[in-house]
Design a protein around this motif. Structure first.
Motif, PDB file in Angstrom:
ATOM      1  N   GLN A 255      14.479  80.936  26.016  1.00 29.18           N
ATOM      2  CA  GLN A 255      13.745  81.614  27.089  1.00 29.18           C
ATOM      3  C   GLN A 255      14.693  82.560  27.818  1.00 29.18           C
ATOM      4  O   GLN A 255      15.863  82.242  28.022  1.00 29.18           O
ATOM      5  N   ASP A 256      14.174  83.716  28.196  1.00 32.76           N
ATOM      6  CA  ASP A 256      14.990  84.692  28.923  1.00 32.76           C
ATOM      7  C   ASP A 256      15.305  84.196  30.326  1.00 32.76           C
ATOM      8  O   ASP A 256      14.548  83.415  30.923  1.00 32.76           O
ATOM      9  N   THR A 259      12.677  83.454  33.401  1.00 32.59           N
ATOM     10  CA  THR A 259      11.330  83.128  32.926  1.00 32.59           C
ATOM     11  C   THR A 259      10.822  81.840  33.574  1.00 32.59           C
ATOM     12  O   THR A 259      11.567  80.875  33.722  1.00 32.59           O
TER      13      THR A 259
END
Length: 941
Positions: A255-256, A259
């Motif tokens: 996940q960035d 996020t």
């Protein structure tokens, strides 16, 4: 539960303790199995009190409630009721339901809590439980045949954390005796005695009183009851922290940064032992990465944090930084200095060793001698088992001897686990004995009792570097106590030319235990040879110089009495090498003088007998690292031992007087030191060892080194007379011919050996090709092939010329923890490298031209994946040799990776007790597992 507004709780009841009296009686609706009676409501017990007046009845009821003990998973309001009955309103009988509702609403009544006492009760309960569980874990492991005792250190020292009322109390806990805990809180040391009762509760003395403690771990924390007061110590849990429970490497974040994730969402992939695992969030929130992809991680490391959607789930806990000033230690005034010393020798943290020895000193020195004798025997009871033996063998023996009581085996292991502290204590005791017996007239000490004489003799004989200082001190005490201390030693300049025999070395004198022997530890130095300096690490390995004057009478009985004289020489050398300053990598140089010559013995007969005696003590010469031995017999003969790498070792040969009066430096000495550091023997010295033992059996042994032939390095040829140590790779081989009385026609073998002094004995392309060719050489001639193994597996190299040139493009130069984008070279550095050395592409960054690296190929053959291909080649060759000829592996030190495979692929394996066959080191496995499971390579291989 009175702590939660009398919220109902559920669960079983383990125990109800209540005794009716003339004024108080009660009944409880509890089944035999601890369950609440089916007809009971929230009240599972009723207690009634009577008296001449209401006040007298109230007092009876208060006393009865204070004696009630209810134990189980449910909470109960006994302590609260005591406080309720002590209110003024209840005493005046001004009570009604509204009054009770008001008290509950305003929380005006609370059970008084003594925070320091409750926190200490909690840490003592957890510590006792921790030790008990670890002990049971060890017993179970030993019962299964698992011999690792790494957990024993957890039995005497560990950390504990208690949280209470928003504060975190961090304790360092140790055991000072079987029932004594020492807790360290921010530097404040507190002692407590803890004893478990038959009902599982703890009787503990601390804080100036004896208290009864009961505890139970619950999902929300530890519920502890101390002196009838119940308290919950909550478990710390911060869902905003995402931590790893494995050791390995971050592969990538899923996940960035920033996020928003729901609970249970995979957020990162980690690699551990070639497995990829996804870790998931525990709560919902926005993620913030704390580590970069590629980072090496250990269990418990913070990988990311969450900004929780529901911040109320975050518990704010502050560390407690004060002390418990009002808490007193529990001091047992009956504990003597000897008791404390015995506890220390049993592996407990009984206090600073220097202080214990000082306390032991007694006005009556003879009492001190008796105490010291008992303490030395207590030390020997443990260390006599371990000295000079592999750890696993000792543990296996302990398990066999204590099958019905494995706790006894653990007790011994716990004591040995604190060897350094125990040895320091024994050294202090020996120093005190040395002081007493050195001044026997002033001290008034009686002759040494036999029990002390016996203990000192056993201590002096303990083998191994760990006991060197103890052995030396014990010897000195025994000599002084017996009034047999050797006279001060001075070298006779007429016999020993010390300046030439130690030229270039700074010297420290060593103990030999003999008036005929003088020893020095020499370290290579540019300073004056007589300057006393402490030998340092690195550079030329130190040398132990021994000078010995022997009596001519040794020649009267031939080789047998000469051998006895040589044994005395080597005994003095062994004692000198026991000194803690002597490293295991050092060599020994012995200079022996018989000033009276051969006496009445024929010189030829005496010389031959001396040679036979030297061969007879060859094993001790090798064990004591004697690389140089010179002997002068009066004016008749000067003899020197052949090099350990020669097939003539350890035979003696005539030398000039000048040669016998000077130290002969062997250029192979540093390589011998490197091999010893690896726990093995220098590969070329095996030739001498084989020759010596075949010769001792009445046979002959000849060896010719095999080198590349003239046909483009595809065949090997013999090289007669080649000097030892001329190899340029980490693999050597010999064509050997042996004869014995049983086989006078002789037999040939091919001997192949790792050179552990060359790049740690690793397998590169050249080593693989040489090994495979030597194996084919033996196979094609039908000769047995013996492989002497000590290596570090396949070689993984570095492009050294590139290391100072590459640069890092960080994600954030001010915060390298965020990771990097790529590695690169400047345009000038890239263009200066040979074509094909690296792979990548140019990038333009801020006007700078960078060559971003995709791969490093290098310019040298034999430092990368080609070595793994070579490993496959030699594994296949060894398998073919298994079918075509007899193959034998002799494992003399650690053998790793492909080296381990080669040994297992031979027909037979002879393995040293401390020569492990492993695929990876024990430290790496411990790191992967996140805790110490293994303590040595030998437990693996």
């Amino acid at each position: 539960n009175p702590d939660e507004g009398f919220k109902p709780t559920s669960g079983s009841i383990e125990r109800v303790k209540f005794q009716s009296t003339r004024n108080v009686w009660g009944y409880f609706s509890v089944g035999a199995n601890g369950g609440i009676h089916e007809f009971a409501d929230s009240q599972f017990g009723h207690i009634f009190a009577s008296g001449a007046t209401r006040e007298i009845a109230r007092r009876h009821l208060v006393l009865a409630l204070k004696s009630v003990e209810i134990r189980g998973k449910i909470r109960n309001p006994v302590e609260y009721l005591v406080e309720l009955l002590e209110t003024d309103a209840f005493k005046a009988n001004e009570i009604h339901t509204g009054w009770l509702d008001g008290i509950l609403r305003e929380k005006s009544i609370a059970v008084p809590m003594n925070t320091p006492i409750l926190v200490l009760a909690a840490v003592l309960f957890r510590s006792h439980t921790f030790v008990k569980e670890k002990h049971a874990e060890l017993v179970a492991a030993l019962a299964k045949g698992q011999l690792s005792t790494v957990l024993v250190k957890d039995l005497t020292g560990f950390k504990q954390t208690i949280t209470y009322e928003g504060l975190k109390y961090d304790f360092n806990v140790s055991k000072a005796g079987p029932e004594v805990f020492v807790v360290d809180l921010n530097g404040q040391i507190l002692l407590a005695k803890v004893r478990e009762q038959p009902d599982g509760s703890l009787l503990s003395s601390f804080g100036g009183a004896t208290r009864k403690i009961h505890g139970m771990e619950e999902p929300l924390g530890l519920r502890v009851i101390c002196d009838g007061v119940t308290c919950l110590m909550p478990t710390i849990f911060d869902p905003s922290e995402l931590r790893t429970d494995v050791t390995g490497k971050i592969v990538r974040f899923l996940q960035d940064d920033g996020t928003h994730l729901e609970a249970g969402t995979p957020y990162v992939e980690v690699e551990a032992m070639k497995m990829i695992m996804a870790l998931k969030t525990g709560e919902a929130g926005a993620i913030a990465h704390a580590r970069a992809p590629g980072s090496i991680i250990s269990a418990g490391d913070l990988l990311a944090s969450l900004t929780l959607s529901d911040p109320s789930k975050v518990a704010k806990i502050e560390p407690f930084e004060g002390t418990f000033s009002e808490v007193l230690n529990a001091v047992d005034e009956d504990e003597t200095a000897r008791d404390k010393c015995e506890a220390a020798l049993d592996g407990y943290a009984a206090g600073p060793v220097d202080g214990l020895v000082k306390e032991l000193s007694d006005d009556n020195v003879n009492v001190l001698v008796d105490d010291a004798s008992a303490l030395l025997l207590r030390y020997l009871a443990v260390e006599a088992r371990y000295a000079g033996r592999p750890m696993d063998a000792v543990v296996r023996e302990l398990v066999e001897a204590n099958k019905d009581d494995l706790g006894a085996a653990i007790t011994v292991a716990v004591a040995h686990g604190r060897l350094a502290d125990r040895t320091k204590l024994v050294n202090g005791v020996l120093q005190e004995l040395l002081r007493i017996y050195s001044n026997r007239r002033a001290s008034g000490v009686e002759p040494a009792p036999m029990v002390l004489v016996s203990a000192l003799a056993q201590l002096a004989a303990l083998p191994g570097d760990a006991y060197g200082e103890v052995a030396l001190l014990a010897l000195r005490v025994s000599l002084v106590a017996a009034e047999e201390a050797p006279t001060p030693r001075t070298l006779d300049a007429r016999l020993f030319n010390k300046a030439e025999l130690t030229r270039g070395y700074a010297l420290i004198e060593l103990e030999t235990g003999s008036a005929a022997a003088t020893a020095f530890l020499g370290n290579k130095s540019d300073a004056s040879p007589s300057k006393l300096t402490k030998p340092g690490r690195g550079g030329e390995p130190p040398v132990v110089f021994l000078f010995f004057t022997a009596a001519t009478e040794a020649f009267q009985g031939g080789a047998k009495t000469i051998q006895a004289a040589l044994e005395n020489v080597l005994e003095a050398l062994a004692l000198a090498r026991r000194d803690a300053k002597v490293p295991m990598t050092s060599s020994s140089a012995v200079t022996l003088r018989f000033p009276g010559g051969f006496g009445h013995v024929d010189p030829d007969f005496g010389t031959a007998a001396l040679g036979d005696a030297t061969v007879a003590v060859a094993s001790r010469l090798a064990a004591l690292r004697v690389d140089a031995l010179t002997i002068r017999v009066g004016a008749a003969a000067d003899l020197a031992m052949a090099s350990p790498a020669s097939t003539k070792w350890p035979k003696l040969a005539p030398v000039s007087k000048e040669a016998a009066d000077a130290f002969r430096y062997d250029p192979l000495t540093p390589r011998r030191a490197t091999a010893r550091r690896a726990g093995s023997t220098f590969c070329y010295d095996f030739v001498g060892l084989f020759a010596c033992h075949v010769g001792a059996a009445g046979g002959t042994f000849e060896a010719e080194e095999l080198v590349w032939g003239d046909d483009a390095e595809t065949t090997l040829a013999r090289a007669p007379g080649r000097a030892p140590g001329g190899n340029g790779i980490g693999m050597v081989a010999w064509h050997c011919t042996m004869t014995t009385p049983e086989y006078p026609s002789g037999r040939e073998i091919v001997l192949v050996a790792n050179d552990v002094t060359f790049q740690s004995g690793s397998f590169g392309v050249e080593e693989d090709e040489f090994y495979a060719t030597a194996s084919k050489y033996a196979r094609s001639r039908g000769l047995p092939r013996v492989y002497v193994a000590c290596n570090s597996g396949a070689r993984i190299g570095l492009v050294e010329e590139l290391k100072p040139k590459f640069k890092v493009a960080w994600v954030d130069e001010k915060n390298p923890q965020q990771g990097y984008e790529y590695l690169y070279l400047t345009a000038a550095d890239y263009e200066a490298l040979p074509a094909g050395a690296v792979q990548g592409a140019y990038r333009e960054v801020g006007g700078e031209k960078r060559f971003a690296l995709d791969a490093v190929v290098g310019t040298k053959h034999g430092i990368g994946v080609e070595n793994l291909r070579g490993s496959g080649t030699i594994a296949g060759e060894t398998s073919r040799a298994y079918a075509d000829a007899f193959t034998l592996s002799y494992v003399t030190g650690r053998s790793v990776g492909i080296g381990a495979y080669l040994n297992r692929l031979t027909s037979r394996v002879i393995q040293m007790r401390q020569g492990p066959l492993i695929l990876t080191g024990y430290q790496a496995l411990n790191k992967l597992l996140g805790r110490e499971v293994y303590t040595s390579q030998d437990q693996l291989g």
